[in-house]
Each structure stands twice: as structure tokens, then as C-alpha cells.
Design a protein around this motif. Sequence first.
Motif, PDB file in Angstrom:
ATOM      1  N   ARG A   4     -50.398  49.000 -23.934  1.00  0.00           N
ATOM      2  CA  ARG A   4     -49.921  50.060 -24.814  1.00  0.00           C
ATOM      3  C   ARG A   4     -50.865  51.245 -24.705  1.00  0.00           C
ATOM      4  O   ARG A   4     -52.038  51.080 -24.370  1.00  0.00           O
ATOM      5  N   HIS A 265     -39.020  57.732 -32.548  1.00  0.00           N
ATOM      6  CA  HIS A 265     -39.808  56.611 -33.060  1.00  0.00           C
ATOM      7  C   HIS A 265     -39.242  56.094 -34.376  1.00  0.00           C
ATOM      8  O   HIS A 265     -39.098  54.894 -34.574  1.00  0.00           O
ATOM      9  N   SER A 268     -35.706  54.405 -33.860  1.00  0.00           N
ATOM     10  CA  SER A 268     -35.764  53.104 -33.188  1.00  0.00           C
ATOM     11  C   SER A 268     -36.422  52.070 -34.090  1.00  0.00           C
ATOM     12  O   SER A 268     -36.016  50.911 -34.119  1.00  0.00           O
ATOM     13  N   ARG A 269     -37.416  52.496 -34.856  1.00  0.00           N
ATOM     14  CA  ARG A 269     -38.071  51.573 -35.781  1.00  0.00           C
ATOM     15  C   ARG A 269     -37.075  51.010 -36.795  1.00  0.00           C
ATOM     16  O   ARG A 269     -37.025  49.813 -37.057  1.00  0.00           O
ATOM     17  N   VAL A 272     -34.776  48.426 -35.109  1.00  0.00           N
ATOM     18  CA  VAL A 272     -35.455  47.185 -34.731  1.00  0.00           C
ATOM     19  C   VAL A 272     -35.772  46.351 -35.969  1.00  0.00           C
ATOM     20  O   VAL A 272     -35.677  45.125 -35.949  1.00  0.00           O
ATOM     21  N   ASN A 273     -36.136  47.010 -37.075  1.00  0.00           N
ATOM     22  CA  ASN A 273     -36.436  46.248 -38.291  1.00  0.00           C
ATOM     23  C   ASN A 273     -35.197  45.557 -38.845  1.00  0.00           C
ATOM     24  O   ASN A 273     -35.286  44.508 -39.463  1.00  0.00           O
ATOM     25  N   CYS A 344     -36.869  51.306 -28.306  1.00  0.00           N
ATOM     26  CA  CYS A 344     -36.289  50.157 -29.005  1.00  0.00           C
ATOM     27  C   CYS A 344     -36.767  48.859 -28.354  1.00  0.00           C
ATOM     28  O   CYS A 344     -37.144  47.910 -29.042  1.00  0.00           O
ATOM     29  N   CYS A 346     -39.483  48.275 -26.556  1.00  0.00           N
ATOM     30  CA  CYS A 346     -40.916  48.021 -26.830  1.00  0.00           C
ATOM     31  C   CYS A 346     -41.112  47.472 -28.233  1.00  0.00           C
ATOM     32  O   CYS A 346     -41.831  46.491 -28.433  1.00  0.00           O
ATOM     33  N   LYS A 347     -40.473  48.107 -29.194  1.00  0.00           N
ATOM     34  CA  LYS A 347     -40.658  47.695 -30.583  1.00  0.00           C
ATOM     35  C   LYS A 347     -40.048  46.312 -30.809  1.00  0.00           C
ATOM     36  O   LYS A 347     -40.610  45.477 -31.530  1.00  0.00           O
ATOM     37  N   GLU A 350     -42.264  43.465 -29.622  1.00  0.00           N
ATOM     38  CA  GLU A 350     -43.368  43.130 -30.528  1.00  0.00           C
ATOM     39  C   GLU A 350     -42.881  42.398 -31.775  1.00  0.00           C
ATOM     40  O   GLU A 350     -43.620  41.637 -32.386  1.00  0.00           O
TER      41      GLU A 350
END
Length: 437
Positions: A4, A265, A268-269, A272-273, A344, A346-347, A350
Motif C-alpha cells: 500500500r 474513496h 467506494s468505502r 464495500v462496508n 472497491c 482494494c478496500k 482488506e
Amino acid sequence: MRTRAYVYRLYPTRKQEETLLWTLRRCKELYNASLEERTAAYKMARVSVSYGMQAEQLPQIKEERPEYQGIHSQVQQDVLRRLDKAMQAFFRRVDEGQPPGYPRYKSNTRYHSFTYPQSGYTIIGALAPHDKKGKKTCRLKLSKIGHLKMLMHRPIKGTIKGCTIKRDGDQWYAVFSVEQAIHSTPVHPSSKTVGIDMGITSYATLSTGEQIANPRIYRYTEQQIKEAHRRLARRKQGSHRRIRARRALTRLYRKVRHRRQDFLHKASRRLVNQYGTLVFEALQIPNMTARPKPKKEEAPATTEGVEGGTAAAVTRYLPNGAAAKSGLNKSILDAAWGRFITLCACKAEEAGGMVVKVAPQQTSQVCSGCGVLVPKDLSVRWHSCPTCGAELDRDENAAINILRRYELQGAIPARKKRQSTRKGGRGGKRPTATGAL
Ligand SMILES: [Zn+2]
């Protein structure tokens, strides 16, 4: 292991900034000189100069040009490595038959960063308490440059593997590449799957019917940018006012970039959540933004009575929608869909979630209610099915189709890694590169 990047703003003093700029210029010179050496060696003697050969000369350069003692040796090696990468990429493109694009000589306006690949940098006081304004400032000690003030707005998780100092107009940044060990695979709290259709009118439409509005960041500042370009063009070459105008323009572009980044950011966050699996279409953005083909009129009316083709055939060109598409292109590039999907992914990685892609064919034309093909133009925003009577938003219909395609057919495999198309038997010779030199 995953890598990262952590980016922090630097606040150099005026004197430090001068040193940073000086370093950038020396690196640029080294880059250009090494490129010249490679080009000349190949032109005159058909010899390819390698990275190793050039790196061996660095001590000698230091002797002849003492100012290069003022730059960390690994930084100089990294300059040569960058050139090596550019050359490799050039040869790869030649082999693959793409437009080769020989590496450029860099000007000051094209050379923005230098890298400490292993050592030569230390973060001092990263865990220091907040300063008066509640900010976490610390120092970044750079070999041969000094202690720079750095704003560490968040802590680094993982092992730092390198540090790049980057100039962005009148601002400076430190980019740390960080390796993070993956101890355990987290499980995403949601098992929900959602189909996502990326669009123009609304940035993304989910199969639930929810929409993410388009920020139109570039469109919004477009007028300002146009005006700033005009102002720059009016200024005399080499004048102070021209430099000032250029600075203003750089700032505007940076603003747009940062706003876009922020939007991507956050959006996409949120996705993803909320969802364990995100399904996208496999977009082919280079195709979508290419210029439309000229459309020739088929079977000209004048062909009758032409004997032996003596009459000059007049080809007429029909409107091909270039004007409309150029507006669309701008929106597409502005929308940065590819980047959004990458973020999306990448997040999701994780968080234990997943991003998958399905084949994009006709997702907007098929009816999500009964599966019948309902052809419609890009301008038709509403899907109404004559067969089953389904009535819904065009993009929502597409998003449902995307979700269903994943459930029925599964995802298409991730893009394969680039394979060398080089044929055997050609050895180390690169005859095809000659033409480009
Ligand atoms: Zn239907």
C-alpha cells in the motif's frame, strides 16, 4: 503480503525547497544523460547499455561532477532504474507491435519525483503528541537534504519499503510504499451481493435501485480551467506573470484531482462496508473513449448508369455522432470508473469482501423481468418492456441484469497477466527496435 502507499504532505522551509528542487534537477540531468548514452551506444555500435553498466559509472560521475556527492547514492541508482524500466517497456511495446514510444528526454516540468529505495530516510517523532492546532506533525530526515516537517495525518501500518519525494506544483509530498502482512483473512459481515451499473446520468446505480449521484467535478471547474488556460496563453514567454499564471492553473487541476479522489474513496468505502460482493461489468474504457469511426453512406444513389466506373465515386459521410461522443468521453474520463472499481477491489480485499466482473454484453438492452431483448438508444433513460410490462429506470434494469448474470453464469476470470509475445530464436537481438530510434 500486500503493498500500500501512504502519502503525507511535506512542509519544507524555503531553503529546503531549494535543495529539493536542486536534487530534482540533478536527477533529471542524470536521467537525460543516461538516456543519451543508451541511444548513442545503440545507434553507433548496436550495443545495448544495461542498468548495471550505467550504475557502475556512478562513482566516476561523482568524481567528475562533485555536485553529485550531494545526492544520496541510492537515489541516483533509482534514477537509472527508472530509465531501465522505461526502456524495457519500450522494447515490450515494440515486440507486441504497439506504438513504441521511445523514452523521452525530460524537462523540469516533466520530472517530479525522486526515490530513496531502501535507506536514507527516517521518520522522527511519528508518535509525538498533537501540536497546538491538533495536528500530528513530525520530521522526515532525508539524507543530504535535512529534517523536513511532515504532517502524519494517520499512522503507518506495516513495514516501510521505500520513500518517494514528490513535487506537485508548489506542494511537496512523501509517498511511502508499505508492505502489510496478511495475518488472517477477515470475514465480511455482510453476505449480500449487489450489481452495480456505472453510468453518466447517475454515477452508479445499484440493483437495489439506489443511486450514487455523479459529482461532475471537472465539468464544474471546467470554466475556471478554460479561463486559466487562456490567461496563461496571453502571458509572455519567460515572464514572471506567466509563471504565476502557470501556478494558478496547476492549483486548479490539483483541486479537481483531489476532489475526484475524495469522492471515489468515500463512495467506494460506502459500498464495500455495505455489501460482501460487488458485481461490475467488465468495462473496456479505451474502446469507449476512442473516436467514433467515420460512417460512410452505403450504396450512393448515383451508381446507376455509371459505366466502367468513369464517374468519380463521391463518398458521402453521414453524421457519426462524434460531437455527442466527445462530450460523453469527457464525462467518462471525468468519471474515472476504472479507478473506482480498483478502489472497491482494494478496500474489499482488506475487509474480506469481493469484487467480481461479468461480461458486459447487452446488460442495458435485456429486460430484467423476462429476459427479452428491448433495444434502446443511449438517450432512452427508461426501460419499459412490451412483453412483460416491466417499468423501471434503464440503469437499474442494467444493474439487476449484472447481478443476475453473476448468479447464473459466474464471474469472468480476472485479466491475465501480460504474456511476452516474443518468439523464440531471436535471442538478445532486437532488430525491430531500430526503426524507432
Ligand atoms: Zn420484460
